[in-house]
Write an enzyme that holds these catalytic residues in place. Structure first.
Site, PDB file in Angstrom:
ATOM      1  N   LYS A   1     -30.755 -92.460 -54.648  1.00 36.36           N
ATOM      2  CA  LYS A   1     -29.623 -93.252 -54.187  1.00 36.36           C
ATOM      3  C   LYS A   1     -29.294 -92.991 -52.703  1.00 36.36           C
ATOM      4  CE  LYS A   1     -28.577 -95.431 -58.037  1.00 36.36           C
ATOM      5  NZ  LYS A   1     -29.487 -95.032 -59.127  1.00 36.36           N
TER       6      LYS A   1
HETATM    7  C1  LIG Z   1     -28.826 -95.161 -60.729  1.00 35.29           C
HETATM    8  C2  LIG Z   1     -27.941 -96.078 -61.456  1.00 35.29           C
HETATM    9  C3  LIG Z   1     -27.116 -95.652 -62.517  1.00 35.29           C
HETATM   10  C4  LIG Z   1     -27.206 -94.299 -63.155  1.00 35.29           C
HETATM   11  O1  LIG Z   1     -27.148 -93.235 -62.333  1.00 35.29           O
HETATM   12  P1  LIG Z   1     -27.850 -91.846 -62.718  1.00 35.29           P
HETATM   13  O2  LIG Z   1     -27.193 -90.923 -61.747  1.00 35.29           O
HETATM   14  O3  LIG Z   1     -29.313 -91.972 -62.474  1.00 35.29           O
HETATM   15  O4  LIG Z   1     -27.503 -91.525 -64.124  1.00 35.29           O
HETATM   16  C5  LIG Z   1     -26.247 -96.563 -63.071  1.00 35.29           C
HETATM   17  N1  LIG Z   1     -26.192 -97.831 -62.645  1.00 35.29           N
HETATM   18  C6  LIG Z   1     -26.974 -98.279 -61.658  1.00 35.29           C
HETATM   19  C7  LIG Z   1     -26.849 -99.696 -61.207  1.00 35.29           C
HETATM   20  C8  LIG Z   1     -27.888 -97.431 -61.049  1.00 35.29           C
HETATM   21  O5  LIG Z   1     -28.699 -97.909 -60.094  1.00 35.29           O
END
Ligand SMILES: *Cc1c(COP(=O)(O)O)cnc(C)c1O
Length: 396
Positions: A186
């Site tokens: 992210k």
């Molecule tokens: C990455 C993501 C999540 C979940 O996040 P994690 O930290 O990997 O559990 C939820 N929603 C979206 C749209 C994402 O891209």
């Protein structure tokens, strides 16, 4: 998008501070920690940057979504409206609480279509969960009006759009609750981590207790704390939070780089006839983590995607065929493949996936290509990439 591309000195310094004391847990050990409270520090930075009263940092974005729903009292049999185009975490978080995910079409914003949302509302609906996919947002005014009219909660999944805004407000801060992910890929990373934000003091209080076994967090003797309700363990460690403390300070720098790279690519692709771009709702500012465009047909989109890959243009996604981000490949959900039994409420509440019609979603996602915007590209690399993309698009 990935903050790990610019990982360095600041992150190391933050982590060293935690290692110096050895207190890796976010709660307690007041005497040993030499004043370091990294999870709290990250929460303060986040609530300031996102202009909200409260931020609570947890172990993942998926956990943040689960906790956000739980904090607002969502439970068995409640229906939560979510898009057909998102990450699997959306329905995982809903199912974790025994609630029922209701899939709804997306439109040319690549996020929830407000009309489709309104048509999906039943007496069991409790929450509308737009997912601001690939850096841009849903039509939040329209969704907010629908939620007000029907007495529903608005929960923004801003995991892929941190730093974007809508009518001057940070994404995530507009709904009753908003969530971010700080997983490794992210824009801001903790390695693993996530956060929920809200202006609602009650949801916040519920969230911080729920994510730590129900601990009331009163006083400084953990063993003596009471447990007003059942909870779970979704805590983040201080090591992960420390990385986040460094990364969140760099968010605006990251956004600036993304915007510059995005604009160069977009300008180049604008010269290609028949390429159109994803609609950004009025008043919205993307976080520029992806550039999304449409081809005239599904077949052309597939061909273009393959040609881009063959030419070495990496990090472009054709989500329509992707295993994780579009309902067509979610057979573990649609065929209810679970290790144990699902509850009767969920079994009865799920849509009949043999009958539902998501052709509108297919129309948009089937023609879309999404290019990840990287932070580490040099200007030369972006301009070469732009040239290659334009050459391929024109030749097809
Ligand atoms: C990455 C993501 C999540 C979940 O996040 P994690 O930290 O990997 O559990 C939820 N929603 C979206 C749209 C994402 O891209």
């Amino acid at each position: 998008m990935p903050g790990f591309e610019l990982f360095g000195k600041e992150e190391r310094q933050q982590v060293e501070k935690v290692l110096d004391t050895g207190v890796l847990m976010r709660y307690g050990f007041d005497g040993m920690r030499d004043g370091h409270w990294k999870a709290k520090e990250l929460e303060e930075a986040l609530s300031q940057r996102m202009q909200v009263n409260h931020a609570h940092v947890v172990s993942s974005g998926t956990a943040a979504l689960t906790i956000a729903l739980a904090s607002a009292g969502v439970g068995a049999g409640d229906e939560v409206i979510m898009p057909t185009f998102t990450f699997v975490a959306s329905f995982e978080s809903i199912l974790a609480l025994g609630a029922v995910p209701i899939l709804v079409d997306v439109d040319d914003t690549l996020t929830l279509n407000p009309n489709a949302v309104e048509n999906a509302i039943t007496p069991k609906t409790k929450v509308v969960m737009p997912v601001h996919m690939c850096g841009s947002m849903a039509d939040l005014d329209a969704l907010q009006q629908i939620c007000k009219k029907h007495g529903l909660l608005l929960l923004e999944d801003a995991c892929q759009a941190i730093g974007g805004s809508y009518k001057g407000k940070p994404l995530g801060s507009i709904g009753n609750l908003g969530c971010f992910s700080f997983d490794y890929v992210k824009t801001v990373t903790c390695g693993e981590g996530g956060a929920l934000i809200t202006d609602n003091g009650e949801y916040y209080e519920n969230a911080q207790k729920y994510s730590d076994h129900g601990h009331d967090h009163i006083g400084n003797d953990r063993g003596a704390e009471s447990h007003p309700f059942l909870g779970y363990n979704f805590r983040i460690s201080e090591l992960n939070a420390a990385v986040g403390c460094a990364q969140i300070q760099r968010l605006d720098e990251f956004l600036g780089i993304q915007e510059k790279n995005y604009n160069m690519l977009r300008e180049a692709l604008s010269s290609v006839e028949r390429v159109t771009f994803r609609r950004v709702p009025d008043g919205g500012v993307e976080n520029y983590s992806f550039l999304n465009f449409f081809l005239p047909t599904e077949e052309m989109a597939r061909r273009t995607h393959k040609a881009l890959l063959d030419a070495g243009v990496d990090s472009c996604f054709y989500w329509y065929d992707n295993n994780w981000h579009y309902y067509r490949k979610w057979e573990h959900l649609t065929n209810q493949k679970t290790l144990g039994k699902l509850s009767q409420e969920v079994l009865h509440g799920l849509q009949d996936f043999n009958k539902v019609d998501f052709s509108v979603s297919d129309h948009w996602v089937g023609r879309n290509i999404s290019c990840l915007i990287k932070l580490g590209w040099t200007e030369n690399e972006v301009s070469e990439r732009a040239d290659t993309m334009v050459r391929i698009l024109k030749s097809l």
